[in-house]
Structure formats: C-alpha cells, structure tokens
Design a protein around this motif. Sequence first.
Motif, PDB file in Angstrom:
ATOM      1  N   HIS A  32      39.033 -60.094  18.339  1.00 56.05           N
ATOM      2  CA  HIS A  32      39.124 -60.701  19.396  1.00 56.05           C
ATOM      3  C   HIS A  32      39.735 -59.782  20.771  1.00 56.05           C
ATOM      4  N   VAL A  33      40.563 -59.046  20.226  1.00 54.46           N
ATOM      5  CA  VAL A  33      41.661 -58.009  21.040  1.00 54.46           C
ATOM      6  C   VAL A  33      40.753 -56.830  21.272  1.00 54.46           C
ATOM      7  N   PRO A  63      30.204 -60.976  23.199  1.00 52.18           N
ATOM      8  CA  PRO A  63      29.717 -62.004  24.001  1.00 52.18           C
ATOM      9  C   PRO A  63      30.840 -63.308  23.729  1.00 52.18           C
ATOM     10  N   GLN A  64      30.456 -64.163  24.733  1.00 54.62           N
ATOM     11  CA  GLN A  64      31.338 -65.388  24.849  1.00 54.62           C
ATOM     12  C   GLN A  64      31.428 -65.997  23.517  1.00 54.62           C
ATOM     13  N   GLY A  65      30.227 -66.222  22.764  1.00 46.02           N
ATOM     14  CA  GLY A  65      30.099 -66.910  21.585  1.00 46.02           C
ATOM     15  C   GLY A  65      30.895 -66.273  20.505  1.00 46.02           C
ATOM     16  N   GLY A  66      30.799 -64.999  20.572  1.00 44.99           N
ATOM     17  CA  GLY A  66      31.654 -64.297  19.681  1.00 44.99           C
ATOM     18  C   GLY A  66      33.048 -64.601  19.512  1.00 44.99           C
ATOM     19  N   CYS A  84      36.054 -66.161  17.138  1.00 44.93           N
ATOM     20  CA  CYS A  84      37.290 -65.682  16.777  1.00 44.93           C
ATOM     21  C   CYS A  84      38.448 -66.740  17.074  1.00 44.93           C
ATOM     22  N   LEU A  85      38.374 -67.215  18.089  1.00 48.41           N
ATOM     23  CA  LEU A  85      39.297 -68.209  18.587  1.00 48.41           C
ATOM     24  C   LEU A  85      39.295 -69.367  17.671  1.00 48.41           C
ATOM     25  N   ALA A  86      38.236 -69.828  17.145  1.00 50.20           N
ATOM     26  CA  ALA A  86      38.069 -71.138  16.212  1.00 50.20           C
ATOM     27  C   ALA A  86      38.485 -70.716  14.897  1.00 50.20           C
TER      28      ALA A  86
END
Length: 218
Positions: free
Chosen positions: A32-33, A39-42, A46-48
Amino acid sequence: MDDDSPTTRWEQRTEVPLGVASLLFLAAYAVHVLAHGLPQGGRDACLAVIAATWAAFLVDYLVLWRLSGQGYRFVRTHLLDTVVLVLPLLRPLRVVKLYDAVLRRRGEPRLPLYARVMFYAGVAVLLLGFAGALAVYQAEYQAPHATIVTFGDSVWWAASTLATVGYGDVTPVTPRGRTIAVGMMACGLALLGAVTGSFSSWLLQSFAREGDEKPPGS
C-alpha cells in the motif's frame, strides 16, 4: 504439569494464525505504501487485509479478556497485546511468538535463554525498523521541505534511529513522522538494553564457569 486452562488453550490455537496475520499485515501495508502506481482495486485489497488483521487481533484480545476474568486489570497484565491492538505498527512483533509456537508443536528444544533474548531482539529490530521506515516514508515523502523523500532515505533513518546513533542527515518534519520517531527511539533503547544486558550476563556466567573449572592453586 502443563497449564490446560481455557486461556492457554486459546493462546496455543491462535499463536500461529496471528503470527501469519502479522506477516500479512506487514506485506499489505508495504504494498500500500510503496506501490504508488497500484490500481484502486489493489489499494482497496491492501486496506481490506489491513482491516481484517486488525479485526483478528481485536477478536483475540476480547476473547482473552473474557477468559481471564480480570476485568480492567487485564490491560496491565497483557500490555503487549494492548499496545499491538492500539498501535498497528507494532503488530509485526507478534511474529516473534511464532518461533516458539512452531518449536512447541514440533516438540523441538528451544534455544537457551540468552540466545532467545538476542534472537528475539534481533527479529524485533528488523520488523520494527521495516514497519517504522514504511510509516515514516508514508508520512514524509510528500511533505514540504521533507528530507526523507525515498524509501531508501527512510530505511537509513530507521536504522540510525533504532541504533540510537541519529546522524541527523535525514529527519522527519511532519508531526506524525516525529511521533513515530519518538516511539522508535524508545524501542531502540529498550531493545539495545535487552541485548546488551543479556550478552553481558552470558559473558559473566561463561567466565565464572571457566574460573570454577580451574584446579585449586592454579
């Protein structure tokens, strides 16, 4: 006699899954960092994963609290679990427990105490250094007048901070980055003290054994 309490059984069942969850958290947070073009889906994935690992630690904490029957005293007696739940960057420290859990399941002997202290401290330094470097890089790289603009800068800063050297060539400039820095300074001092004290005790015991083994009058 082995402790067969509900708390012990729960901890034995969850040590390995929570250790794996810690690794998943660290991997998802790193992607994430560092993956700026993700892409936004990726990024959502990561946030999930980050949210799911936090939920797993929350469930573990609440179950242990309920099984302990200690009420609010549980917070003081399980300080590491409390800190890990409140401060996500310390979550990878749960990986340290994974080593003992795997050895116990295989029935293999553990390292001597001094070796375990140095091993655990070394692993903790690596995990904290990597997680701290990620957090500071995330907070700093787009800040005005930042000196930490690449992940390499952040790793160098984390290493010098945990080693209590603090060269000062790169420093955090944001409030969030400086808050993380204070925490890493405290962790660095604590880990350095643990390793130094353990190594010194091992040397003293080794020298004492050598003195006892000498024949009288030698």
